[in-house]
Design a protein around this motif. Structure first.
Motif, PDB file in Angstrom:
ATOM      1  N   SER A   1      42.229  41.779  75.148  1.00 58.12           N
ATOM      2  CA  SER A   1      43.005  40.590  75.504  1.00 58.12           C
ATOM      3  C   SER A   1      42.573  39.359  74.705  1.00 58.12           C
ATOM      4  CB  SER A   1      42.886  40.299  77.001  1.00 58.12           C
ATOM      5  OG  SER A   1      41.527  40.159  77.385  1.00 58.12           O
ATOM      6  N   TYR A   2      41.442  39.429  74.032  1.00 56.93           N
ATOM      7  CA  TYR A   2      41.022  38.363  73.118  1.00 56.93           C
ATOM      8  C   TYR A   2      42.108  38.112  72.072  1.00 56.93           C
ATOM      9  CZ  TYR A   2      37.801  35.937  69.836  1.00 56.93           C
ATOM     10  OH  TYR A   2      37.180  35.043  69.010  1.00 56.93           O
ATOM     11  N   ALA A   3      42.892  39.153  71.770  1.00 58.28           N
ATOM     12  CA  ALA A   3      43.970  39.021  70.786  1.00 58.28           C
ATOM     13  C   ALA A   3      44.982  37.963  71.212  1.00 58.28           C
ATOM     14  CB  ALA A   3      44.671  40.365  70.587  1.00 58.28           C
ATOM     15  N   LEU A   4      45.203  37.818  72.510  1.00 53.89           N
ATOM     16  CA  LEU A   4      46.158  36.817  72.990  1.00 53.89           C
ATOM     17  C   LEU A   4      45.649  35.411  72.704  1.00 53.89           C
ATOM     18  CD1 LEU A   4      47.169  38.459  76.392  1.00 53.89           C
ATOM     19  CD2 LEU A   4      48.287  38.652  74.152  1.00 53.89           C
TER      20      LEU A   4
ATOM     21  N   LEU B   1      43.759  34.634  70.190  1.00 55.04           N
ATOM     22  CA  LEU B   1      43.916  34.445  68.755  1.00 55.04           C
ATOM     23  C   LEU B   1      45.356  34.094  68.407  1.00 55.04           C
ATOM     24  CD1 LEU B   1      41.731  37.407  67.413  1.00 55.04           C
ATOM     25  CD2 LEU B   1      41.051  35.037  67.848  1.00 55.04           C
ATOM     26  N   HIS B   2      46.304  34.738  69.077  1.00 54.99           N
ATOM     27  CA  HIS B   2      47.709  34.406  68.861  1.00 54.99           C
ATOM     28  C   HIS B   2      47.990  32.959  69.257  1.00 54.99           C
ATOM     29  CE1 HIS B   2      49.599  37.987  67.375  1.00 54.99           C
ATOM     30  NE2 HIS B   2      49.199  38.743  68.388  1.00 54.99           N
ATOM     31  N   ASP B   3      47.466  32.547  70.399  1.00 53.20           N
ATOM     32  CA  ASP B   3      47.739  31.203  70.913  1.00 53.20           C
ATOM     33  C   ASP B   3      47.166  30.114  70.007  1.00 53.20           C
ATOM     34  OD1 ASP B   3      49.049  32.317  73.049  1.00 53.20           O
ATOM     35  OD2 ASP B   3      47.354  32.125  74.435  1.00 53.20           O
ATOM     36  N   LYS B   4      46.048  30.434  69.352  1.00 49.95           N
ATOM     37  CA  LYS B   4      45.383  29.424  68.521  1.00 49.95           C
ATOM     38  C   LYS B   4      46.115  29.139  67.209  1.00 49.95           C
ATOM     39  CE  LYS B   4      41.711  28.502  71.019  1.00 49.95           C
ATOM     40  NZ  LYS B   4      41.380  27.145  71.491  1.00 49.95           N
ATOM     41  N   LYS B   5      47.061  30.037  66.823  1.00 47.80           N
ATOM     42  CA  LYS B   5      47.786  29.864  65.558  1.00 47.80           C
ATOM     43  C   LYS B   5      46.795  29.618  64.409  1.00 47.80           C
ATOM     44  CE  LYS B   5      52.097  28.227  67.613  1.00 47.80           C
ATOM     45  NZ  LYS B   5      51.752  28.673  68.965  1.00 47.80           N
ATOM     46  N   LEU B   6      45.920  30.586  64.214  1.00 53.02           N
ATOM     47  CA  LEU B   6      44.831  30.472  63.248  1.00 53.02           C
ATOM     48  C   LEU B   6      45.348  30.432  61.819  1.00 53.02           C
ATOM     49  CD1 LEU B   6      42.534  33.100  64.979  1.00 53.02           C
ATOM     50  CD2 LEU B   6      42.382  30.614  65.160  1.00 53.02           C
TER      51      LEU B   6
ATOM     52  N   GLU C   1      42.895  41.240  62.326  1.00 53.61           N
ATOM     53  CA  GLU C   1      43.374  42.552  62.763  1.00 53.61           C
ATOM     54  C   GLU C   1      42.471  43.058  63.886  1.00 53.61           C
ATOM     55  OE1 GLU C   1      44.136  47.050  60.875  1.00 53.61           O
ATOM     56  OE2 GLU C   1      43.315  45.422  59.634  1.00 53.61           O
ATOM     57  N   MET C   2      43.060  43.779  64.831  1.00 51.45           N
ATOM     58  CA  MET C   2      42.291  44.404  65.899  1.00 51.45           C
ATOM     59  C   MET C   2      42.114  45.881  65.582  1.00 51.45           C
ATOM     60  SD  MET C   2      42.951  44.446  70.046  1.00 51.45           S
ATOM     61  CE  MET C   2      44.255  45.687  70.038  1.00 51.45           C
ATOM     62  N   MET C   3      40.866  46.355  65.618  1.00 54.31           N
ATOM     63  CA  MET C   3      40.545  47.734  65.285  1.00 54.31           C
ATOM     64  C   MET C   3      39.804  48.400  66.438  1.00 54.31           C
ATOM     65  SD  MET C   3      39.327  47.480  61.298  1.00 54.31           S
ATOM     66  CE  MET C   3      40.487  47.045  60.010  1.00 54.31           C
TER      67      MET C   3
ATOM     68  N   ALA D   1      52.470  49.085  71.095  1.00 51.00           N
ATOM     69  CA  ALA D   1      52.022  47.701  71.200  1.00 51.00           C
ATOM     70  C   ALA D   1      52.118  47.248  72.652  1.00 51.00           C
ATOM     71  CB  ALA D   1      52.853  46.791  70.307  1.00 51.00           C
ATOM     72  N   VAL D   2      51.263  46.308  73.014  1.00 52.33           N
ATOM     73  CA  VAL D   2      51.278  45.692  74.341  1.00 52.33           C
ATOM     74  C   VAL D   2      51.213  44.177  74.138  1.00 52.33           C
ATOM     75  CG1 VAL D   2      50.060  45.407  76.522  1.00 52.33           C
ATOM     76  CG2 VAL D   2      50.182  47.669  75.454  1.00 52.33           C
ATOM     77  N   SER D   3      52.137  43.449  74.743  1.00 48.98           N
ATOM     78  CA  SER D   3      52.197  41.987  74.600  1.00 48.98           C
ATOM     79  C   SER D   3      52.232  41.571  73.133  1.00 48.98           C
ATOM     80  CB  SER D   3      51.000  41.330  75.310  1.00 48.98           C
ATOM     81  OG  SER D   3      50.993  41.652  76.676  1.00 48.98           O
ATOM     82  N   GLY D   4      52.892  42.397  72.310  1.00 47.53           N
ATOM     83  CA  GLY D   4      53.022  42.083  70.900  1.00 47.53           C
ATOM     84  C   GLY D   4      51.818  42.428  70.057  1.00 47.53           C
ATOM     85  N   VAL D   5      50.803  43.046  70.644  1.00 45.13           N
ATOM     86  CA  VAL D   5      49.578  43.404  69.917  1.00 45.13           C
ATOM     87  C   VAL D   5      49.543  44.911  69.702  1.00 45.13           C
ATOM     88  CG1 VAL D   5      47.056  43.374  69.942  1.00 45.13           C
ATOM     89  CG2 VAL D   5      48.341  41.463  70.934  1.00 45.13           C
ATOM     90  N   THR D   6      49.384  45.340  68.473  1.00 41.86           N
ATOM     91  CA  THR D   6      49.296  46.768  68.171  1.00 41.86           C
ATOM     92  C   THR D   6      48.025  47.353  68.789  1.00 41.86           C
ATOM     93  OG1 THR D   6      50.473  46.466  66.078  1.00 41.86           O
ATOM     94  CG2 THR D   6      49.190  48.480  66.319  1.00 41.86           C
ATOM     95  N   VAL D   7      48.190  48.412  69.596  1.00 48.09           N
ATOM     96  CA  VAL D   7      47.044  48.986  70.308  1.00 48.09           C
ATOM     97  C   VAL D   7      46.689  50.387  69.829  1.00 48.09           C
ATOM     98  CG1 VAL D   7      47.419  47.598  72.378  1.00 48.09           C
ATOM     99  CG2 VAL D   7      48.532  49.840  72.175  1.00 48.09           C
ATOM    100  N   GLN D   8      47.408  50.898  68.831  1.00 50.16           N
ATOM    101  CA  GLN D   8      47.127  52.250  68.346  1.00 50.16           C
ATOM    102  C   GLN D   8      45.664  52.463  67.956  1.00 50.16           C
ATOM    103  OE1 GLN D   8      49.087  54.980  68.252  1.00 50.16           O
ATOM    104  NE2 GLN D   8      50.651  53.838  69.369  1.00 50.16           N
TER     105      GLN D   8
END
Length: 408
Positions: A265-268, A270-275, A280-282, A340-347
């Protein structure tokens, strides 16, 4: 780490056991016409109704659910197990594999294989070797269906890798590979950002490498295996490794760290911060034997005293299946793997497997108090205050004293 009451989820002397908040969603248009009454052992009636009970009432309008909740007098793990054994419920909501292991060995749960065969339920679609792991815990038998799993993820600052001319890693990395890669980033840049002390991180690594600090009777750290572990990581986790210095700053979000280990969920965030860098999440780092830090978010079993197998099975199958699942980044499904979940690739998070089952150590209260003590000594070692031999001797001596002083 698998097969025992893990550090993040274990209960202490004043245990407050938080049962899984199973995800629920809107019921399908046509409710099922099953009828009957089911007694379900849960930790909290309000929590159960919020997560599952309300959805069950809609989907099974003619099924009466009677919840059996944990009384306030239950304060320890032993009390909790005794209470569960005495409920004689039709179904059990189980939030931790330790409780599953205990209920299986106490004969509280019913083997599911006859029901799997009768209802043609294919467990081959369950990911990550989860069913094989549960069978190993049940001596070859399956006694519960898993709801989902949780894990950590490795986050990569792709822009920083490219700017330094360092090849992008292929995951899953081992911890040694990750920390070796992190040490190649120069200057003020951190190769790896962590919220753990060096000692805490080494304990995490040791668990995934199947190195235990005690065997349930005495400490087991003064060994060649532990000596090799300290030697292998001495330079990588030493005080000269600036990327392991603990601060309140999120160095990864600031763009100053090449890698970070965090909840998916840290990915959310990162999305919000508009870095202004690409990331990439691995898959998270694995142990030397490939074991990952996977945990079940919930298990559902049928009581061995229940005479309502057909009804309990259908309700359990609904609760554990895709019909009622609402995947989140921190509670991922083991069937019908999403891309993907909440727009984040989870594969990448499905590149792991549950490790080899190891019987849990008891009492679990000691399994809580021994690791912090060991982590403190290990951090002192990485700060150069003691030799590896002195460190292991200190951990063994202090740990054995704690074990001897624990009331039987």
């Amino acid at each position: 780490m698998k097969g025992r009451f893990t550090k993040r989820a274990a209960a202490g002397a004043a245990i407050v056991i938080i049962l899984l908040m199973l995800q629920a969603c809107a019921a399908p248009p046509e409710p099922e016409e099953l009828e009957g009454t089911l007694r379900i052992a849960v930790n909290s009636e309000d929590g159960f109704n919020y997560s599952s009970g309300n959805a069950l009432a809609i989907h099974f309008p003619n099924v009466k659910i009677e919840t059996v909740t944990r009384p306030e007098s239950v304060q320890t793990v032993a009390d909790y197990i005794d209470w569960l054994k005495g409920t004689s419920a039709d179904m059990y909501m189980i939030n931790h594999e330790y409780f599953y292991y205990k209920l299986v060995n106490e004969g509280v749960l019913k083997p599911l294989d006859p029901l799997l065969k009768k209802n043609k339920h294919d467990t081959g679609s369950y990911a990550l070797g989860s069913i094989d792991y549960l069978r190993a815990m049940g001596d070859g038998q399956l006694y519960a269906l898993p709801v989902g799993f949780e894990t950590e993820a490795l986050f990569i600052n792709q822009s920083l890798f490219r700017s330094e001319g360092i090849p992008m890693p292929e995951t899953p990395l081992t911890w040694h590979e990750l920390l070796s890669l992190a040490s190649s980033f120069p200057g003020e840049q951190r190769g790896y950002d962590t919220w753990s002390t060096p000692g805490q991180l080494l304990l995490q690594i040791s668990e995934q490498d199947n190195l235990a600090i005690w065997d349930g009777k005495q400490m087991t750290v003064n060994t060649e295996g532990w000596m090799k572990l300290l030697t292998d990581y001495e330079g990588l986790l030493g005080e000269e490794a600036d990327y392991l210095e603990l601060t309140d700053k999120d160095n990864f979000i600031a763009g100053d760290a090449a890698m970070a280990w965090a909840k998916p969920s840290y990915a959310l965030r990162l999305h919000d911060k508009k870095l202004d860098f690409e990331w990439e999440m691995m898959a998270p780092p694995a142990g030397a034997g490939g074991a990952s830090d996977l945990r079940f978010t919930g298990l559902i079993g049928i009581g061995s005293d229940s005479d309502k197998d057909s009804l309990a099975w259908r309700v359990m199958e609904y609760m554990a299946g895709k019909e009622a699942a609402v995947p989140s980044l921190d509670i991922l499904p083991l069937t019908d793997v999403p891309s993907a979940v909440s727009g984040v690739t989870v594969q990448p998070l499905y590149e792991q497997r549950f490790g080899t089952f190891r019987a849990p150590k008891e009492p679990v209260e000691l399994d809580e108090s021994l690791p912090p003590m060991a982590a403190e000594h290990l951090t002192a070692f990485f700060q150069g205050r003691y030799t590896a031999e002195e460190t292991l001797q200190r951990i063994e001596s202090e740990g054995n004293a704690l074990i001897a002083a624990y009331p039987n």
